[in-house]
Design a protein around this motif. Sequence first.
Motif, PDB file in Angstrom:
ATOM      1  N   ILE A  89       0.820  -1.118   0.186  1.00  0.00           N
ATOM      2  CA  ILE A  89       0.038  -0.062  -0.095  1.00  0.00           C
ATOM      3  C   ILE A  89       1.003   1.333  -0.079  1.00  0.00           C
ATOM      4  N   GLN A  90       1.888   1.225   0.597  1.00  0.00           N
ATOM      5  CA  GLN A  90       2.830   2.331   0.692  1.00  0.00           C
ATOM      6  C   GLN A  90       3.239   2.802  -0.617  1.00  0.00           C
ATOM      7  N   VAL A  91       3.440   2.018  -1.791  1.00  0.00           N
ATOM      8  CA  VAL A  91       3.523   2.590  -3.098  1.00  0.00           C
ATOM      9  C   VAL A  91       2.649   3.580  -3.444  1.00  0.00           C
ATOM     10  N   THR A  92       1.268   3.287  -3.439  1.00  0.00           N
ATOM     11  CA  THR A  92       0.296   4.276  -3.622  1.00  0.00           C
ATOM     12  C   THR A  92       0.149   5.370  -2.762  1.00  0.00           C
ATOM     13  N   VAL A  93       0.382   5.223  -1.424  1.00  0.00           N
ATOM     14  CA  VAL A  93       0.519   6.390  -0.709  1.00  0.00           C
ATOM     15  C   VAL A  93       1.444   7.208  -1.084  1.00  0.00           C
ATOM     16  N   ASP A  94       2.680   6.929  -1.500  1.00  0.00           N
ATOM     17  CA  ASP A  94       3.744   7.635  -2.082  1.00  0.00           C
ATOM     18  C   ASP A  94       3.241   8.663  -3.160  1.00  0.00           C
ATOM     19  N   ALA A  95       2.619   7.983  -4.060  1.00  0.00           N
ATOM     20  CA  ALA A  95       2.208   8.313  -5.280  1.00  0.00           C
ATOM     21  C   ALA A  95       0.956   9.162  -5.171  1.00  0.00           C
ATOM     22  N   THR A  96      -0.070   8.928  -4.083  1.00  0.00           N
ATOM     23  CA  THR A  96      -1.081   9.889  -3.826  1.00  0.00           C
ATOM     24  C   THR A  96      -0.610  11.092  -3.150  1.00  0.00           C
ATOM     25  N   ARG A  97       0.156  11.169  -2.221  1.00  0.00           N
ATOM     26  CA  ARG A  97       0.837  12.233  -1.739  1.00  0.00           C
ATOM     27  C   ARG A  97       1.179  13.062  -2.869  1.00  0.00           C
TER      28      ARG A  97
END
Length: 379
Positions: A89-97
Amino acid sequence: MSVLITGIGELTTNVDAPLSDAALVLDGAEVAWTGPAADAPAADTRVDVEGRAVLPGWVDSHTHLVFAGDRTAEFNARMAGKPYRAGGIQVTVDATRAASDDELAAGLRRHVAEAVAQGTTCLETKTGYGLTVADELRSARLAAGVADEVTFLGAHLVPAGVSTSDYVDLVRGEMLDAVAPYVRWADVFCEKGAFDESASRDVLTAAASRGLGLRVHGNQLGPGPGVRLAVSLGAASVDHCTYLTPSDVDALAASDTVATLLPACDLSTRQPLPDARALLDAGATVALASNCNPGSSYTSSMAFCVTTAVLQMRLSVEEAVRAATLGGARALRRTDVGVLAPGARADVHVLDAPSATHLAYRPGVPLTWAVWRAGERVR
């Protein structure tokens, strides 16, 4: 303006048995009448669907649509044998931020439009890819402008560099206070690698004290406390339910907590499919949802979920359609969607087929012919 939809080959209302040679009257945003075509009242306009099947619009009660980025590499690795873990999930968190509000809003609108074009007329979506107060707030605000139901999922993952205890305190305090005006629900990923039972309970009880309804991601990656926690707190649903013990099944059957199954996710993560048959036979309420998200279930096709439930999970077509419509409505504790009955919201899905059986009989074939949402024809 009223609309008479006539020439219906098979009408599924989720109130009575399917009716052949039927008709349906919409009056503004509501259903006004259902019954035999020969008895239909007059209306301002008339649409003849020429023998096609009509059912309530899909109610997709579990999606994650406020995101940026791509996880194709993770999917390819998983198909090559790497197991699915919560930490991706952290991969998507980084991109979303890193994404702008406009970029997130455009992606959200695109995915909702894609779902509507396939017959989804009521849709829930979650925050959970921001994991800071500011990013969760903007996710909630953007979702509230598009989705029917919005869920706060700040407890999706503990972000890098933050202790679990400090992050739980943030989620149940400042973050919850910030997003509360934009959401109806709170959720938590109660799973190994995410939040244990104690932390999950802390988040959910804080949310309940602020008047939010509760949902739980549970029993996805292995047996665990998710179902027990959801039932004990009176949560509206526990979602995934991939690994259930007999006591979990009994607890769900004896409660008002809906077991929301996400078969597209289980296929994408190469997990076993949930035992939907055991749940229904025990008397539990079952919903089907897409879990549309970029990491573990990148599909908005509720028809695919229905097809999978019939072909691989031993549900009848009627049971699977009911789970994807009325089941989803019950998972959202709504009585205005998931049915076609006088007073319900005029959400109508017309198939280019004579019966709903064709959803499983012709797997993979796009069958949506027309869609009305709240009385407005949107396809």
